[in-house]
Scaffold this motif. Structure first.
Motif, mmCIF file in Angstrom:
data_model
loop_
_atom_site.group_PDB
_atom_site.id
_atom_site.type_symbol
_atom_site.label_atom_id
_atom_site.label_comp_id
_atom_site.label_asym_id
_atom_site.label_seq_id
_atom_site.Cartn_x
_atom_site.Cartn_y
_atom_site.Cartn_z
ATOM 1 N N PRO A 37 0.756 -1.466 0.246
ATOM 2 C CA PRO A 37 0.456 0.385 -0.205
ATOM 3 C C PRO A 37 0.829 1.616 0.057
ATOM 4 N N GLY A 38 2.550 1.020 0.557
ATOM 5 C CA GLY A 38 3.053 2.492 0.645
ATOM 6 C C GLY A 38 3.946 2.675 -0.851
ATOM 7 N N PHE A 39 3.294 1.646 -1.726
ATOM 8 C CA PHE A 39 3.530 2.441 -3.092
ATOM 9 C C PHE A 39 3.917 3.032 -3.525
ATOM 10 N N ARG A 40 4.529 4.192 -4.154
ATOM 11 C CA ARG A 40 3.891 5.233 -4.915
ATOM 12 C C ARG A 40 3.973 5.285 -6.259
ATOM 13 N N LEU A 41 2.692 6.002 -6.669
ATOM 14 C CA LEU A 41 2.010 5.748 -8.086
ATOM 15 C C LEU A 41 3.072 6.732 -9.276
ATOM 16 N N ALA A 42 2.870 6.692 -10.312
ATOM 17 C CA ALA A 42 3.994 7.964 -11.429
ATOM 18 C C ALA A 42 2.675 7.687 -12.505
ATOM 19 N N ILE A 43 2.558 9.358 -12.929
ATOM 20 C CA ILE A 43 2.332 9.027 -13.929
ATOM 21 C C ILE A 43 3.096 8.150 -15.047
ATOM 22 N N GLY A 44 2.514 7.935 -15.813
ATOM 23 C CA GLY A 44 2.862 6.485 -16.957
ATOM 24 C C GLY A 44 3.315 5.056 -16.203
#
Length: 162
Positions: free
Chosen positions: A127-134
């Motif tokens: 859950p702590g994984f940071r999403l990025a555009i792309g």
């Protein structure tokens, strides 16, 4: 070449594909599993010239002809599970946010089993994984759950909870 995914309320999902030479093809996946291939007029992208209905088995066979990689839906006790790639676009409210912020499983029942980023894959993200555009999310769930998750990630009105 471009693709677009649209929710058809009460019907299912339409996937539009434009080839490099400008031909417009669509696949409509109904909630009941029926599928239709649509072929559109080159001069009028809204005019469907022909629609071809496909059973689930026919759609799977055609998919195997186009790409030999295994893409079958998983059947478990009569419940169809699907796997889908969901892009995190610049319009997504989750670019730069934590995966847990999506509340994907509790809101849709679908699970995000991996995140694809450029040339790397992040299986079983926490859950702590940071999403990025792309990024591309690999989601597994029922057709309805995965469709709802795609709407949430896209930030479309149907995917917004209040």
């Amino acid at each position: 070449m471009g693709t677009r995914r649209s929710t058809l309320p009460g019907i299912g999902t339409q996937y539009d594909f434009t080839t490099e030479d400008g031909r417009h093809i669509s696949v409509v996946v109904h909630h009941d599993g029926r599928r239709f291939l649509g072929f559109y007029d080159r001069d009028d992208p809204d005019a469907c010239q022909q629609a071809v209905p496909l059973s689930q088995d026919e759609a799977t066979a055609l998919a195997h002809l186009l790409d030999a990689a295994p893409i079958d839906a998983v059947r478990t006790d009569g419940i169809d599970l699907v796997t889908e790639h969901i892009p995190v676009t610049s319009k997504s409210p989750y670019g730069g946010k934590l995966l847990g912020d999506t509340k994907a499983r509790s809101r849709t029942g679908a699970s995000i089993v991996a995140v694809l980023r450029r040339a790397s894959a992040h299986p079983s993200p926490e859950p702590g994984f940071r999403l990025a555009i792309g990024d591309t999310l690999v989601a597994v769930g029922t057709r309805e759950g995965v469709d709802a998750l795609a709407e949430i990630i896209a930030g479309t009105p149907a995917g917004v909870d209040d």
